[in-house]
Design an enzyme around this catalytic site. Structure first.
Site: not given
Ligand SMILES: Cc1ncc(C[n+]2csc(CCOP(=O)(O)OP(=O)(O)O)c2C)c(N)n1
Lengths: 392, 325
Positions: A285, A289, A298
């Protein structure tokens, strides 16, 4: 399909058997030179041979190659436009896919029209491949709706924000395909962070037990907001599949050809009744985010710089140029097309009307609900009371 | 020492104090470490207390609450963060079937001093699942205590008390008030955690609210005062238990009650308050207890939240209706 017959079948290919599971006392980071990583196009744009996966892209024409390049460039342009629209206050939030274009275009172009896609909130490139108009993706980020397209018109489900939920929907949909005796397949997208969710583990279990024709496409972009993949797992993610009894493969997620080939292979397996596959697209990425995130808190800049050298778009350009598959005219034309897309998106967003106030009460139920009707009427009377005041 | 700070900072200071004074206190959640949480509520805590006290967890809410239960069984006092209201549901099973019930099932032998922090509510223009008010879903479950501060001082002190409580506490933080500053006296002696407080005295009608709606109700009362109406504003502070005595005392004085919350009105905390206050104050009431809150509809996209959420006009409208009886 019985449990026994599924359990009895040996996966055709178990990348997980080349396990490093024995030496996992320290969490490790794999590099793009890792032997476990399927790669067909190096960052320098050199085509490398791969005995197992070459056949899935063997027939690819220069025209199709240019098409993949075009998809990635336009997707990046769209994404950049959305990011700047957010900065200008036109969108409330944006989740950029910068750096993940190859993973999304490669896998998206591997799907067939009758396949079904279950995305998260970042799959703008896959949406593009499915023919979803990019402007439709912006409604929920602008705050005018909570979806914005008909999932069935392109077999592209609505974005899912709750992490991991959609992998179960994908599995259920695939179970339905199998029950119907159809030969389409399903692909579910999720992130490395999502791999920790119970729902994802349960979708692995269900898909294995019912031999569902589903491909789990994990874009390991190294970060779940501020948490590195090491905070989710001690073994490479693709190896998870082994424990559930289906194959897992790690592919260079910045290599559009490899993503195309591996996803095609996995989808064909699914269609042939061989059950689920986990594809881990190892990517990065490059941006934050989302636009609300501050990655400087971080992660180090050097990390991003190292990954920029592996830019998914640049390597295809190098390959196209070196193999004389594209000339200056092609790139110039694409540049113009990109700008036009940016302009179209910008104008569409600015022209997007705010939703009608009564939309709150629309589609809460398919069959209607007395309480909703009552509250809608109260709301109407309340709104009308302002009109009286203004009219007076 | 009294100091002005934002509500989010007050929670941060409170967590810091808890970590400092009790080695058994742990902070757990997604992004709570280096990032300091998406709202920076845990900012700097990992730096000062280390990764074994301030723990970045895998992205798994059921796991976060489930392991917090195990840690509590082992004598720790975990304070877990759920990133946003809409993401608590993967953990709902652990909270409802385990966290809430283990004390009773163990005949009182097991105590689960777990605090579940949930930034909740709307008004910040967020996307889906980032603006909900699910407190009633938890209040319906016996064994859980549910609180929600409305200002920095309460945020500081209620967090101290929640962590010290031997019961599981669901700590709903009004995210749209995170940046509101208020005076915090870190040497004060706080009142009881579950006691409501009169934040504005009045004689014509009582407005009862908690969390994000308290400030709105104060604004409503100020606006109503300009029209010559004297509204009393109650900050309930706790949803479970609810301080019915304080509500009753106020209603016996003002004879009218309007309850305001962001959550849908249908089966919401206002319904419970209306029913009990009708029982307790039947002969005092001059008007039915009215409720102002969200509709029976999914939380709408950001551009409609102004219509969905209780605002000044909607609350004033309810005040007018109550006074017209
Ligand atoms: C159940 C849940 N917990 C927390 C969140 C908050 N949140 C949104 S995106 C994210 C990180 C997701 O990381 P990843 O699965 O690696 O996908 P990326 O966004 O890096 O593509 C978090 C913690 C959420 N959307 N849903």
């Amino acid at each position: 399909m019985t449990v026994e017959s599924t359990a009895a079948r040996k996966p055709r290919r178990s990348a997980g058997t080349k396990s490093t599971a024995g030496k996992t006392t320290t969490a490790r980071k794999t590099t793009s030179t890792d032997p476990e990583l399927v790669q067909l196009l190096t960052p320098e744009g050199k085509r490398v041979k791969n005995a197992e996966y070459d056949k899935y892209v063997a027939g690819i024409t220069p025209d199709e190659l240019r098409g993949l390049y075009r998809d990635m460039v336009l997707t990046r342009r769209f994404d950049a436009e959305a990011t700047s629209l957010q900065r200008q206050g036109e969108l409330g939030l944006w989740a950029s896919l910068l750096g993940q274009e190859a993973a999304q275009i490669g896998s998206g172009r591997a799907t067939r029209e009758d396949d079904y896609v279950f995305p998260t909130y970042r799959e703008h490139g896959v949406a593009w491949c499915r023919g979803v108009d990019p402007t439709n993706l912006l409604g929920m980020f602008r705050g005018v709706n909570n979806g914005g397209w008909d999932p069935n018109s392109n077999n592209f489900q609505l974005y899912t924000i709750v992490i991991g939920s959609q992998t179960l929907h994908a599995t259920g949909y695939a179970m339905g395909i199998a029950k119907d005796g159809a030969d389409s397949a399903v692909i579910a997208y999720f992130g490395d962070g999502a791999s920790s969710q119970g729902d994802v583990a349960e979708s692995f279990t269900f898909s294995a037990v019912y031999n569902a024709p589903v491909v789990f496409f994990c874009q390991n972009n190294q970060w779940a907001i501020s948490e590195p993949t090491e905070k989710q797992t001690r073994v490479p993610l693709y190896q998870r599949a082994q424990g559930y009894g289906f194959p897992g493969v790690r592919v260079d997620g910045n290599d559009v050809l490899a993503c195309l080939a591996v996803t095609k292979w996995a989808l064909e397996r699914a269609r042939a009744g061989e059950g689920p596959t986990l594809v881990e697209a190892y990517t990065y990425r490059m941006g934050a985010h989302t636009t609300s995130d501050d990655p400087t808190k971080y992660r180090a800049d050097e990390e991003r710089e190292a990954w920029e050298a592996k830019d998914p778009i640049l390597r295809v350009r190098r390959y196209l140029e070196a193999s004389n598959h594209a000339d200056e005219g092609f790139f110039a034309e694409l540049e113009t097309e990109s700008e036009a897309l940016g302009k179209r998106v910008r104008e569409a967003v600015r022209a997007m009307p705010d939703p009608d106030h009564f939309a709150i009460f629309e589609n809460v139920y398919a069959d209607g609900h007395a309480l909703v009707d009552e509250e809608r009427a109260q709301f109407a009377a309340y709104q009308a009371s302002f009109a009286d005041v203004e009219g007076a | 020492m009294a100091e002005k700070m934002a509500l989010a900072k007050a929670i941060n200071e409170s967590l810091r104090r808890a970590l400092d004074s009790d080695p058994k206190v742990l902070i757990m959640g997604e992004d709570v470490g280096k990032l300091g949480g998406v709202f920076r509520v845990t900012d700097g805590l990992q730096k000062d207390f280390g990764e074994s006290r301030v723990i970045d967890t895998p992205l798994a809410e059921s796991g976060i609450v489930g392991t917090a239960i195990g840690l509590a069984l082992r004598g720790y006092r975990p304070v877990v963060e759920i990133q946003f209201d809409g993401f608590v549901f993967p953990a709902y099973d652990q909270i409802v079937t385990q966290l809430a019930k283990m004390h009773a099932r163990s005949l009182g032998k097991v105590k689960l001093p777990v605090v579940v922090r949930i930034p909740y509510g709307g008004g910040i223009g967020a996307v889906e699942h980032h603006s909900e008010s699910p407190e009633a879903l938890f209040a319906h479950v016996a064994g859980l205590k549910i609180v929600s501060p409305s200002n920095a001082s309460d945020a500081y002190w209620m967090m101290q008390q929640a962590i010290q409580s031997d019961d599981p506490v669901i700590f709903f933080e009004p995210k749209r008030r995170y940046w509101d500053k208020g005076e915090v006296n870190t040497e004060a002696i706080p009142g009881p955690l579950h006691k409501a407080r009169v934040v504005r005295e009045g004689t014509d009608l009582t407005l009862a609210a908690y969390g994000p709606m308290v400030k709105l109700c104060q604004e409503v009362a100020a606006a109503a005062a300009e029209e010559g109406r004297s509204l009393e504003v109650l900050d309930l502070r706790s949803v479970s238990p609810l301080d019915f005595d304080s509500i009753q005392a106020s209603v016996e004085k003002t004879r009218r009650l309007v309850v305001v919350h962001e959550a849908p009105v249908f089966f919401g905390s206002g319904a419970e308050i209306a029913a009990r206050i009708t029982e307790r104050c039947f002969y005092h009431l001059e008007a039915p207890v009215l409720r102002v809150g969200g509709y029976h509809a999914p939380y709408p996209p950001a551009r409609l939240e102004e219509e969905y959420l209780p605002g000044l006009d909607r609350v004033l409208d309810a005040v007018d209706r109550a006074l017209a009886y």
